[in-house]
Write a protein that holds these residues in place. Structure first.
Motif, PDB file in Angstrom:
ATOM      1  N   THR A  74       0.830  -1.208   0.000  1.00 36.12           N
ATOM      2  CA  THR A  74       0.000   0.000   0.000  1.00 36.12           C
ATOM      3  C   THR A  74       0.863   1.255   0.000  1.00 36.12           C
ATOM      4  O   THR A  74       0.591   2.216  -0.736  1.00 36.12           O
ATOM      5  CB  THR A  74      -0.928   0.014   1.228  1.00 36.12           C
ATOM      6  N   LEU A  75       1.929   1.253   0.805  1.00 38.79           N
ATOM      7  CA  LEU A  75       2.811   2.422   0.869  1.00 38.79           C
ATOM      8  C   LEU A  75       3.556   2.630  -0.441  1.00 38.79           C
ATOM      9  O   LEU A  75       3.772   3.772  -0.869  1.00 38.79           O
ATOM     10  CB  LEU A  75       3.793   2.262   2.029  1.00 38.79           C
ATOM     11  N   TYR A  76       3.946   1.542  -1.088  1.00 39.45           N
ATOM     12  CA  TYR A  76       4.593   1.656  -2.398  1.00 39.45           C
ATOM     13  C   TYR A  76       3.636   2.313  -3.402  1.00 39.45           C
ATOM     14  O   TYR A  76       4.044   3.131  -4.234  1.00 39.45           O
ATOM     15  CB  TYR A  76       5.019   0.282  -2.919  1.00 39.45           C
ATOM     16  N   LYS A  77       2.365   1.949  -3.299  1.00 33.95           N
ATOM     17  CA  LYS A  77       1.362   2.527  -4.193  1.00 33.95           C
ATOM     18  C   LYS A  77       1.200   4.020  -3.914  1.00 33.95           C
ATOM     19  O   LYS A  77       1.064   4.836  -4.840  1.00 33.95           O
ATOM     20  CB  LYS A  77       0.021   1.809  -3.995  1.00 33.95           C
ATOM     21  N   VAL A  78       1.234   4.381  -2.622  1.00 30.42           N
ATOM     22  CA  VAL A  78       1.102   5.790  -2.235  1.00 30.42           C
ATOM     23  C   VAL A  78       2.223   6.627  -2.840  1.00 30.42           C
ATOM     24  O   VAL A  78       1.973   7.661  -3.470  1.00 30.42           O
ATOM     25  CB  VAL A  78       1.111   5.941  -0.697  1.00 30.42           C
ATOM     26  N   LYS A  89      -6.626  16.969  19.865  1.00 31.01           N
ATOM     27  CA  LYS A  89      -5.776  17.873  20.652  1.00 31.01           C
ATOM     28  C   LYS A  89      -4.991  18.823  19.735  1.00 31.01           C
ATOM     29  O   LYS A  89      -4.127  19.550  20.174  1.00 31.01           O
ATOM     30  CB  LYS A  89      -4.779  17.064  21.487  1.00 31.01           C
ATOM     31  N   LYS A  90      -5.298  18.743  18.417  1.00 34.18           N
ATOM     32  CA  LYS A  90      -4.650  19.590  17.399  1.00 34.18           C
ATOM     33  C   LYS A  90      -3.134  19.375  17.345  1.00 34.18           C
ATOM     34  O   LYS A  90      -2.352  20.318  17.216  1.00 34.18           O
ATOM     35  CB  LYS A  90      -4.980  21.066  17.637  1.00 34.18           C
ATOM     36  N   LEU A  91      -2.754  18.071  17.425  1.00 33.60           N
ATOM     37  CA  LEU A  91      -1.346  17.705  17.333  1.00 33.60           C
ATOM     38  C   LEU A  91      -1.013  17.063  15.992  1.00 33.60           C
ATOM     39  O   LEU A  91       0.150  16.751  15.720  1.00 33.60           O
ATOM     40  CB  LEU A  91      -0.986  16.728  18.467  1.00 33.60           C
ATOM     41  N   GLY A  92      -2.018  16.878  15.154  1.00 35.46           N
ATOM     42  CA  GLY A  92      -1.816  16.278  13.838  1.00 35.46           C
ATOM     43  C   GLY A  92      -3.123  16.253  13.079  1.00 35.46           C
ATOM     44  O   GLY A  92      -4.152  16.729  13.568  1.00 35.46           O
ATOM     45  N   ILE A  93      -3.101  15.683  11.870  1.00 31.73           N
ATOM     46  CA  ILE A  93      -4.290  15.562  11.029  1.00 31.73           C
ATOM     47  C   ILE A  93      -4.486  14.083  10.698  1.00 31.73           C
ATOM     48  O   ILE A  93      -3.572  13.441  10.163  1.00 31.73           O
ATOM     49  CB  ILE A  93      -4.139  16.361   9.714  1.00 31.73           C
ATOM     50  N   TYR A  94      -5.659  13.552  11.002  1.00 30.64           N
ATOM     51  CA  TYR A  94      -5.942  12.140  10.715  1.00 30.64           C
ATOM     52  C   TYR A  94      -6.528  12.011   9.310  1.00 30.64           C
ATOM     53  O   TYR A  94      -7.482  12.706   8.963  1.00 30.64           O
ATOM     54  CB  TYR A  94      -6.928  11.597  11.748  1.00 30.64           C
ATOM     55  N   ILE A  95      -5.965  11.084   8.490  1.00 30.21           N
ATOM     56  CA  ILE A  95      -6.436  10.927   7.112  1.00 30.21           C
ATOM     57  C   ILE A  95      -7.050   9.552   6.856  1.00 30.21           C
ATOM     58  O   ILE A  95      -7.307   9.191   5.707  1.00 30.21           O
ATOM     59  CB  ILE A  95      -5.308  11.200   6.090  1.00 30.21           C
ATOM     60  N   ASN A 136      -7.030   3.343   2.883  1.00 27.15           N
ATOM     61  CA  ASN A 136      -7.741   4.441   2.217  1.00 27.15           C
ATOM     62  C   ASN A 136      -6.847   5.612   1.814  1.00 27.15           C
ATOM     63  O   ASN A 136      -7.327   6.543   1.168  1.00 27.15           O
ATOM     64  CB  ASN A 136      -8.856   4.968   3.128  1.00 27.15           C
ATOM     65  N   ILE A 137      -5.575   5.590   2.198  1.00 25.74           N
ATOM     66  CA  ILE A 137      -4.774   6.789   1.930  1.00 25.74           C
ATOM     67  C   ILE A 137      -4.357   6.897   0.468  1.00 25.74           C
ATOM     68  O   ILE A 137      -3.834   7.925   0.050  1.00 25.74           O
ATOM     69  CB  ILE A 137      -3.546   6.911   2.856  1.00 25.74           C
ATOM     70  N   CYS A 138      -4.611   5.838  -0.316  1.00 25.07           N
ATOM     71  CA  CYS A 138      -4.321   5.920  -1.746  1.00 25.07           C
ATOM     72  C   CYS A 138      -5.447   6.593  -2.528  1.00 25.07           C
ATOM     73  O   CYS A 138      -5.328   6.800  -3.737  1.00 25.07           O
ATOM     74  CB  CYS A 138      -4.104   4.522  -2.334  1.00 25.07           C
ATOM     75  N   SER A 139      -6.536   6.898  -1.841  1.00 28.67           N
ATOM     76  CA  SER A 139      -7.672   7.508  -2.545  1.00 28.67           C
ATOM     77  C   SER A 139      -7.278   8.874  -3.093  1.00 28.67           C
ATOM     78  O   SER A 139      -6.383   9.543  -2.563  1.00 28.67           O
ATOM     79  CB  SER A 139      -8.866   7.661  -1.602  1.00 28.67           C
ATOM     80  N   ASN A 153      -7.445  11.650  -0.478  1.00 29.42           N
ATOM     81  CA  ASN A 153      -6.345  11.720   0.479  1.00 29.42           C
ATOM     82  C   ASN A 153      -5.037  12.159  -0.172  1.00 29.42           C
ATOM     83  O   ASN A 153      -4.231  12.859   0.447  1.00 29.42           O
ATOM     84  CB  ASN A 153      -6.160  10.368   1.168  1.00 29.42           C
ATOM     85  N   LEU A 154      -4.806  11.745  -1.404  1.00 24.54           N
ATOM     86  CA  LEU A 154      -3.604  12.199  -2.103  1.00 24.54           C
ATOM     87  C   LEU A 154      -3.634  13.709  -2.306  1.00 24.54           C
ATOM     88  O   LEU A 154      -2.621  14.393  -2.154  1.00 24.54           O
ATOM     89  CB  LEU A 154      -3.473  11.480  -3.450  1.00 24.54           C
ATOM     90  N   GLU A 155      -4.823  14.221  -2.622  1.00 22.42           N
ATOM     91  CA  GLU A 155      -4.991  15.681  -2.750  1.00 22.42           C
ATOM     92  C   GLU A 155      -4.766  16.360  -1.397  1.00 22.42           C
ATOM     93  O   GLU A 155      -4.165  17.427  -1.316  1.00 22.42           O
ATOM     94  CB  GLU A 155      -6.396  16.007  -3.261  1.00 22.42           C
ATOM     95  N   LYS A 156      -5.245  15.702  -0.341  1.00 17.32           N
ATOM     96  CA  LYS A 156      -5.085  16.255   1.007  1.00 17.32           C
ATOM     97  C   LYS A 156      -3.603  16.316   1.401  1.00 17.32           C
ATOM     98  O   LYS A 156      -3.142  17.284   2.011  1.00 17.32           O
ATOM     99  CB  LYS A 156      -5.865  15.404   2.006  1.00 17.32           C
ATOM    100  N   ILE A 157      -2.848  15.261   1.050  1.00 15.88           N
ATOM    101  CA  ILE A 157      -1.412  15.235   1.337  1.00 15.88           C
ATOM    102  C   ILE A 157      -0.706  16.359   0.606  1.00 15.88           C
ATOM    103  O   ILE A 157       0.104  17.098   1.180  1.00 15.88           O
ATOM    104  CB  ILE A 157      -0.807  13.869   0.940  1.00 15.88           C
ATOM    105  N   ASN A 158      -1.028  16.515  -0.680  1.00 19.77           N
ATOM    106  CA  ASN A 158      -0.390  17.557  -1.491  1.00 19.77           C
ATOM    107  C   ASN A 158      -0.735  18.941  -0.957  1.00 19.77           C
ATOM    108  O   ASN A 158       0.125  19.819  -0.864  1.00 19.77           O
ATOM    109  CB  ASN A 158      -0.836  17.418  -2.948  1.00 19.77           C
TER     110      ASN A 158
END
Length: 327
Positions: free
Chosen positions: A181-185, A270-276, A281-284, A287-292
């Motif tokens: 999955t990470l390779y695909k990401v 707690k506003k210490l990060g963003i959950y995706i 599902n992170i290859c969607s 989510n790819l748009e969110k990462i960018n």
């Protein structure tokens, strides 16, 4: 007291569902403690874990399949330790029901969730107090991982906003499915011209770069060197989230299981990060748009950096000091 008489057993567990943060932490504690104490490390796991445990090559480290869980009590009683360190998510759910029988053993639980257990003498909580579930007299904050490593303290001084890379990490031991999955990401992130580093953790295999934009690294590499070069991190919601928060790295989190999902949501509330979302599902496209988008959002990154450094800056009770006081 001679070293051979200062005995400690560390008990932990790991598998693809349970996660691998506990065993990575236990291995680190084992390597530190064995310098001064006679130690045994007991690991509960499955066939996949045993296949990956290429660093289990001596009598001090003991691997047990889940079905042989009843051997734990026998091993502990035969070794006769002064201290038992329990690095498990939930003592009751993990079926550790013999603690009351260990009358002459000091029992320490490294509790990720800040839960109380009546059969444990000392509970060292590895999360900030504000997210503890309970707050009993025998519970102490102990986020020693922040202070074992001087490199983390140095990274806290870095201005990550000047960097141009992404750091991705799915934990200490990454399953084959997670790797795919990470390779695909990272292949799909090429579209956005993002570059960075993928940490695949402990690995027998010789790794190679999947794309020209992302370098694969493993346990043999100094991953702090690559964190230093990153602007943002994309990580599993295990123990690494506190390391990233401590150094002030703007972070996107994904979950590998339901337990991590709860931790990630709480962490991000707690506003210490963003959950995706879940790893699957992170290859969607969303989510790819969110990462960018996150990579270029300096205002949001600055907010997360400020929140992280304000909330994750504690001086915990030393794990080693606690061990020595009980010995």
């Amino acid at each position: 007291m001679e070293k051979r008489n200062k005995k400690i057993v560390i008990l932990t567990k790991a598998n693809d569902t349970y996660g691998y943060g506990h065993i990575v932490r236990s291995l680190r504690h084992f390597e530190i403690l064995k310098k001064d104490f006679s130690c045994r490390l007991i690991v509960l796991g499955d066939k996949n874990l045993k296949k990956n445990l290429f660093f289990f090559n001596d009598e001090e480290k003991i691997f047990l399949c889940e079905r042989n869980k009843n051997e734990i009590e026998k091993i502990i009683k035969k070794f006769s330790p002064k201290i038992l360190v329990i690095d498990l998510l939930d003592i009751e759910k993990d079926g550790i029901n013999f603690l009351q029988k260990l009358d002459n053993v000091n029992k320490i639980w490294l509790s990720d969730l800040g839960k109380y257990h009546s059969d444990v003498d000392n509970i060292l909580v590895t999360n900030p107090r504000e997210v503890w579930q309970d707050n009993a007299e025998n519970m102490t904050n102990c986020m020693d991982f922040l202070y074992f490593n001087e490199k983390l303290q140095l990274l806290r001084k870095i201005n990550f906003l000047k960097n141009n890379y992404v750091y991705i990490n799915a934990g200490g031991i990454t399953s084959n499915d997670s790797k795919k999955t990470l390779y695909k990401v990272i292949s799909r992130l090429e579209k956005y011209k993002l570059k960075g580093f993928l940490n695949i953790g402990f690995s027998r295999a010789t790794h190679k770069n999947i794309t020209k934009n992302f370098k694969c690294i493993s346990h043999t590499d100094d991953h702090y060197k690559y964190i230093r070069k990153a602007r943002i991190a994309i990580i599993a919601s295990g123990f690494t989230r506190y390391e990233m928060a401590y150094v002030g790295m703007p972070t996107l989190l994904f979950s590998l299981n339901e337990h991590q999902k709860k931790l990630a949501i709480d962490f991000c509330n707690k506003k210490l990060g963003i959950y995706i979302g879940d790893l699957d599902n992170i290859c969607s496209r969303n989510n790819l748009e969110k990462i960018n988008s996150f990579f270029g959002d300096y205002s949001l990154q600055k907010l997360l950096i400020r929140n992280c450094k304000n909330k994750i800056d504690i001086k915990p009770t030393s794990f080693l000091e606690k061990i020595r006081s009980l010995m």
